[in-house]
Design a protein around this motif. Structure first.
Motif, mmCIF file in Angstrom:
data_model
loop_
_atom_site.group_PDB
_atom_site.id
_atom_site.type_symbol
_atom_site.label_atom_id
_atom_site.label_comp_id
_atom_site.label_asym_id
_atom_site.label_seq_id
_atom_site.Cartn_x
_atom_site.Cartn_y
_atom_site.Cartn_z
ATOM 1 N N GLU A 62 0.829 -1.192 0.000
ATOM 2 C CA GLU A 62 0.000 0.000 0.000
ATOM 3 C C GLU A 62 0.871 1.252 0.000
ATOM 4 O O GLU A 62 0.613 2.202 -0.733
ATOM 5 C CB GLU A 62 -0.900 -0.011 1.230
ATOM 6 N N VAL A 63 1.941 1.252 0.770
ATOM 7 C CA VAL A 63 2.845 2.389 0.827
ATOM 8 C C VAL A 63 3.533 2.588 -0.519
ATOM 9 O O VAL A 63 3.648 3.697 -1.008
ATOM 10 C CB VAL A 63 3.887 2.203 1.953
ATOM 11 N N SER A 64 3.985 1.510 -1.176
ATOM 12 C CA SER A 64 4.687 1.645 -2.445
ATOM 13 C C SER A 64 3.764 2.157 -3.547
ATOM 14 O O SER A 64 4.224 2.755 -4.502
ATOM 15 C CB SER A 64 5.339 0.330 -2.850
ATOM 16 N N ALA A 65 2.458 1.942 -3.435
ATOM 17 C CA ALA A 65 1.530 2.436 -4.450
ATOM 18 C C ALA A 65 1.470 3.959 -4.439
ATOM 19 O O ALA A 65 1.128 4.576 -5.430
ATOM 20 C CB ALA A 65 0.144 1.845 -4.227
ATOM 21 N N ARG A 66 1.834 4.579 -3.311
ATOM 22 C CA ARG A 66 1.836 6.034 -3.225
ATOM 23 C C ARG A 66 3.228 6.607 -3.484
ATOM 24 O O ARG A 66 3.447 7.787 -3.322
ATOM 25 C CB ARG A 66 1.361 6.453 -1.843
ATOM 26 N N GLU A 67 4.161 5.780 -3.863
ATOM 27 C CA GLU A 67 5.542 6.212 -4.092
ATOM 28 C C GLU A 67 5.583 7.289 -5.171
ATOM 29 O O GLU A 67 4.916 7.174 -6.187
ATOM 30 C CB GLU A 67 6.392 5.005 -4.516
ATOM 31 N N THR A 68 6.359 8.325 -4.933
ATOM 32 C CA THR A 68 6.474 9.409 -5.900
ATOM 33 C C THR A 68 7.829 9.408 -6.596
ATOM 34 O O THR A 68 8.139 10.326 -7.331
ATOM 35 C CB THR A 68 6.270 10.775 -5.220
ATOM 36 N N ARG A 69 8.633 8.385 -6.346
ATOM 37 C CA ARG A 69 9.939 8.281 -6.979
ATOM 38 C C ARG A 69 10.034 6.976 -7.750
ATOM 39 O O ARG A 69 9.319 6.035 -7.491
ATOM 40 C CB ARG A 69 11.054 8.309 -5.915
ATOM 41 N N CYS A 70 10.992 6.953 -8.688
ATOM 42 C CA CYS A 70 11.299 5.741 -9.427
ATOM 43 C C CYS A 70 12.786 5.462 -9.247
ATOM 44 O O CYS A 70 13.575 6.381 -9.062
ATOM 45 C CB CYS A 70 10.997 5.921 -10.917
ATOM 46 N N VAL A 103 19.832 4.735 -7.686
ATOM 47 C CA VAL A 103 19.553 6.128 -8.035
ATOM 48 C C VAL A 103 18.044 6.346 -8.050
ATOM 49 O O VAL A 103 17.311 5.618 -8.717
ATOM 50 C CB VAL A 103 20.152 6.487 -9.410
ATOM 51 N N ALA A 104 17.575 7.353 -7.303
ATOM 52 C CA ALA A 104 16.154 7.688 -7.256
ATOM 53 C C ALA A 104 15.876 8.879 -8.164
ATOM 54 O O ALA A 104 16.654 9.823 -8.216
ATOM 55 C CB ALA A 104 15.736 8.023 -5.828
ATOM 56 N N PHE A 105 14.748 8.824 -8.890
ATOM 57 C CA PHE A 105 14.326 9.905 -9.765
ATOM 58 C C PHE A 105 12.950 10.374 -9.333
ATOM 59 O O PHE A 105 12.118 9.578 -8.919
ATOM 60 C CB PHE A 105 14.265 9.431 -11.217
ATOM 61 N N THR A 106 12.674 11.669 -9.453
ATOM 62 C CA THR A 106 11.368 12.198 -9.093
ATOM 63 C C THR A 106 10.389 12.013 -10.240
ATOM 64 O O THR A 106 10.776 11.806 -11.382
ATOM 65 C CB THR A 106 11.459 13.700 -8.743
ATOM 66 N N ALA A 107 9.113 12.106 -9.918
ATOM 67 C CA ALA A 107 8.065 11.945 -10.927
ATOM 68 C C ALA A 107 8.218 12.997 -12.021
ATOM 69 O O ALA A 107 8.557 14.146 -11.750
ATOM 70 C CB ALA A 107 6.691 12.058 -10.271
ATOM 71 N N GLY A 108 8.001 12.586 -13.267
ATOM 72 C CA GLY A 108 8.095 13.479 -14.405
ATOM 73 C C GLY A 108 9.428 13.444 -15.120
ATOM 74 O O GLY A 108 9.565 13.965 -16.214
ATOM 75 N N VAL A 109 10.428 12.801 -14.525
ATOM 76 C CA VAL A 109 11.767 12.749 -15.108
ATOM 77 C C VAL A 109 11.824 11.688 -16.198
ATOM 78 O O VAL A 109 11.273 10.606 -16.063
ATOM 79 C CB VAL A 109 12.807 12.449 -14.007
ATOM 80 N N GLY A 110 12.526 11.995 -17.284
ATOM 81 C CA GLY A 110 12.715 11.045 -18.374
ATOM 82 C C GLY A 110 14.151 10.554 -18.420
ATOM 83 O O GLY A 110 15.080 11.315 -18.159
ATOM 84 N N ILE A 111 14.321 9.267 -18.724
ATOM 85 C CA ILE A 111 15.653 8.682 -18.908
ATOM 86 C C ILE A 111 15.620 7.787 -20.140
ATOM 87 O O ILE A 111 14.554 7.359 -20.574
ATOM 88 C CB ILE A 111 16.125 7.863 -17.684
ATOM 89 N N ASN A 112 16.795 7.518 -20.682
ATOM 90 C CA ASN A 112 16.887 6.576 -21.793
ATOM 91 C C ASN A 112 16.727 5.179 -21.228
ATOM 92 O O ASN A 112 17.375 4.818 -20.250
ATOM 93 C CB ASN A 112 18.226 6.713 -22.506
ATOM 94 N N ALA A 113 15.871 4.398 -21.853
ATOM 95 C CA ALA A 113 15.607 3.042 -21.361
ATOM 96 C C ALA A 113 15.926 2.003 -22.415
ATOM 97 O O ALA A 113 15.200 1.041 -22.596
ATOM 98 C CB ALA A 113 14.155 2.927 -20.919
ATOM 99 N N GLY A 114 17.003 2.203 -23.157
ATOM 100 C CA GLY A 114 17.396 1.237 -24.168
ATOM 101 C C GLY A 114 16.694 1.468 -25.487
ATOM 102 O O GLY A 114 17.234 2.086 -26.381
#
Length: 112
Positions: free
Chosen positions: A23-31, A36-47
């Motif tokens: 339940e806590v991870s469903a509200r996670e605002t980071r990836c 390395v943690a990234f905030t919501a809205g950030v784009g990275i190259n994924a292959g």
């Protein structure tokens, strides 16, 4: 009898733990990518394209023109334009290009 009752209560309590963690991870605002943690809205190259961090859902496919913030190498984040050395190689460096990919840079002159 008390020991059996106590054991049964501990088992029931232990099974309730993971549902709370989910339940806590469903509200996670980071990836995350490695450590390395990234905030919501950030784009990275994924292959094969760009991935965007979405709050509550994690990484999702982004649009081809989504800007990226940098490159990840060995669980370390570097910003666009960063240059890092390659172990045991004096003639090549890696540079993070605007697409979020690492490219090689030759440090030797043509006459060397």
């Amino acid at each position: 009898m008390r020991a059996a009752l106590l054991l049964a209560l501990m088992l029931v309590a232990a099974q309730g733990g993971p549902s709370l963690a989910q339940e806590v991870s469903a509200r996670e605002t980071r990836c995350w990518v490695g450590d390395v943690a990234f905030t919501a809205g950030v784009g990275i190259n994924a292959g094969g394209g760009v991935a965007v961090c979405r709050a509550g859902t994690g990484w999702e496919a982004g649009e081809p023109d989504t800007p990226v913030v940098g490159c990840v190498l060995e669980d370390k984040f570097s910003s666009i334009g960063a240059v890092v050395g390659i172990r045991n190689n004096d003639s090549l460096l890696l540079q993070c290009d605007p697409s979020g990919r690492w490219t090689t840079v030759n440090t030797r002159l043509a006459g060397d």
